[in-house]
Write an enzyme that holds these catalytic residues in place. Sequence first.
Site, mmCIF file in Angstrom:
data_model
loop_
_atom_site.group_PDB
_atom_site.id
_atom_site.type_symbol
_atom_site.label_atom_id
_atom_site.label_comp_id
_atom_site.label_asym_id
_atom_site.label_seq_id
_atom_site.Cartn_x
_atom_site.Cartn_y
_atom_site.Cartn_z
ATOM 1 N N ARG A 120 0.818 -1.211 0.000
ATOM 2 C CA ARG A 120 0.000 0.000 0.000
ATOM 3 C C ARG A 120 0.852 1.261 0.000
ATOM 4 N NH1 ARG A 120 -4.862 -1.847 4.050
ATOM 5 N NH2 ARG A 120 -5.447 -3.597 2.759
ATOM 6 N N SER A 123 -21.334 -15.314 13.599
ATOM 7 C CA SER A 123 -20.802 -14.117 12.960
ATOM 8 C C SER A 123 -20.930 -14.235 11.442
ATOM 9 C CB SER A 123 -19.324 -13.986 13.377
ATOM 10 O OG SER A 123 -18.679 -12.981 12.654
ATOM 11 N N SER A 131 -19.412 -2.846 3.503
ATOM 12 C CA SER A 131 -18.710 -1.688 2.947
ATOM 13 C C SER A 131 -18.058 -1.918 1.598
ATOM 14 C CB SER A 131 -17.649 -1.213 3.926
ATOM 15 O OG SER A 131 -16.664 -2.209 4.096
ATOM 16 N N LYS A 161 -17.418 8.558 9.457
ATOM 17 C CA LYS A 161 -17.804 8.468 8.043
ATOM 18 C C LYS A 161 -18.879 9.531 7.754
ATOM 19 C CE LYS A 161 -16.210 3.703 8.085
ATOM 20 N NZ LYS A 161 -14.845 3.864 7.596
ATOM 21 N N THR A 178 -6.697 7.524 26.375
ATOM 22 C CA THR A 178 -7.155 8.915 26.462
ATOM 23 C C THR A 178 -8.439 9.082 25.657
ATOM 24 O OG1 THR A 178 -4.878 9.636 26.675
ATOM 25 C CG2 THR A 178 -6.466 11.316 25.983
ATOM 26 N N THR A 197 -8.503 -7.080 1.983
ATOM 27 C CA THR A 197 -9.753 -6.352 2.228
ATOM 28 C C THR A 197 -10.912 -7.035 1.501
ATOM 29 O OG1 THR A 197 -8.417 -4.352 2.374
ATOM 30 C CG2 THR A 197 -10.785 -4.037 2.215
HETATM 31 N N1 PMP Z 1 -16.972 -1.459 11.005
HETATM 32 C C1 PMP Z 1 -16.930 -1.431 9.670
HETATM 33 C C2 PMP Z 1 -17.923 -2.234 8.908
HETATM 34 C C3 PMP Z 1 -15.976 -0.639 9.007
HETATM 35 O O1 PMP Z 1 -15.922 -0.620 7.678
HETATM 36 C C4 PMP Z 1 -15.058 0.125 9.774
HETATM 37 C C5 PMP Z 1 -13.974 1.010 9.165
HETATM 38 N N2 PMP Z 1 -13.886 1.172 7.882
HETATM 39 C C6 PMP Z 1 -15.140 0.060 11.156
HETATM 40 C C7 PMP Z 1 -16.105 -0.742 11.758
HETATM 41 C C8 PMP Z 1 -14.210 0.854 12.017
HETATM 42 O O2 PMP Z 1 -14.659 2.177 12.117
HETATM 43 P P1 PMP Z 1 -13.631 3.387 12.366
HETATM 44 O O3 PMP Z 1 -13.106 3.780 11.023
HETATM 45 O O4 PMP Z 1 -14.420 4.418 13.065
HETATM 46 O O5 PMP Z 1 -12.530 2.831 13.234
#
Ligand code: PMP
Length: 403
Positions: free
Chosen positions: A21, A136, A188, A247, A277, A362
């Site tokens: 990447r 899951s 996603s 997002k 934190t 991914t």
């Molecule tokens: N769940 C899903 C389905 C995601 O796609 C992502 C990040 N792309 C997350 C959780 C994590 O969210 P964040 O980017 O706020 O860490």
Amino acid sequence: MNLFDICQDKLNRIKAEDRYRVFADLEKQADKYPYYKHYRDGRVEQVLVWCSNDYLAMGGSDLLVNAVHEAVDQTGVGAGGTRNISGTSHYHVELEAELADWHRKEAALLFTSGYIANEASLSTLLSASPNMDVFSDQKNHASMIQGIRKGTARRHIFRHNDLEHLRELLEAADPESHKMVAFESVYSMDGDIGKIEEICDLAHEFNAITYLDEVHAVGMYGPRGAGIAERDGVLDKVDLIEGTLGKAVGVHGGYLAGPAHVLDYIRSVAPGFIFTTSLPPITAAAAAASIRHLKVSGQERAMQQRQAARLKQAFADAGLPVMPSESHIVPLLVGDPAKARDFSNRLLYDHNIYVTAINYPTVDKGTERLRFTPTPRHTDAMIEDLVDILVPMFNEAGIRKRA
Ligand code: PMP
């Protein structure tokens, strides 16, 4: 070979498989979004970004920028502590109330990211009982998988969105065990949508609790923008809803919404919540301003949906291999990691268009793709230009829409 040599060796293998990447050096421009500055070889160029998850362009909106200005004058920059040790500001308290109301749940709990929200919540809940099974969805996000792996519950993976398979697994499990079904609403990378109502009904038949990741849906769907569960009128069937502020909300951070005592327990024991934190108060202020707005304004969602539909149609009309997404996510199938990377590079270096190649791990090998996420600020002219550039590229590579 010492450990560092092994790292180098593994890195070389990633490069050989076209999975290495390279991060483009970009700078978001609030007033010109979705145009960013691209820093490269001592030069700065304007690029049009097609893959931001700031889906509704809220991140650079006057509303959020003003909320940050106001809060920063009040609080300065950092939180200065964990939630327990002086890091809970009034902004955090207000935001958690806002989130609970959004999802019609008793309470909400903030985390430093959506990733941590999933990992900390799932690993904690899935270790709470000595006799527990978790079910899951096969396509669940890495953060859910990590949380599930860290828990002590027995793990069962059901085929993506497959109710028959989920039923088989639930039936085969110990009838006495505690159970959870964990899944997503908008997936996603493919843009398809989980069968929320059916999965919840099935889970409840077996006394399983339901855990839904709405990260890609919050802000985007439903009359108050609370996600797909709200759109489908099934908020009450989902026991726990996990979301992000990073997002559509346009800021940063994650959360879990659900029964107050369950969140109280996670708050009290989860290392990923306790020992870090807290989010900066300015972040909480901006997120609260964004959610208050998105609860009452459907304008951004409507415009985003319109542009996503136009982009899908334009790709289909041009014979490009657009995947059958049910949501605002528009993936074009390339099916080869080197080609996906080459397309992405040529778009950036020859055309000042930025869209990342999405390769393994991914997505599955053979399904490498370019993933487009139009915003309300992507115009029809931008869509036309994009198609004109992509068509010869895909033609040259011999990739066309599959029959
Ligand atoms: N769940 C899903 C389905 C995601 O796609 C992502 C990040 N792309 C997350 C959780 C994590 O969210 P964040 O980017 O706020 O860490």
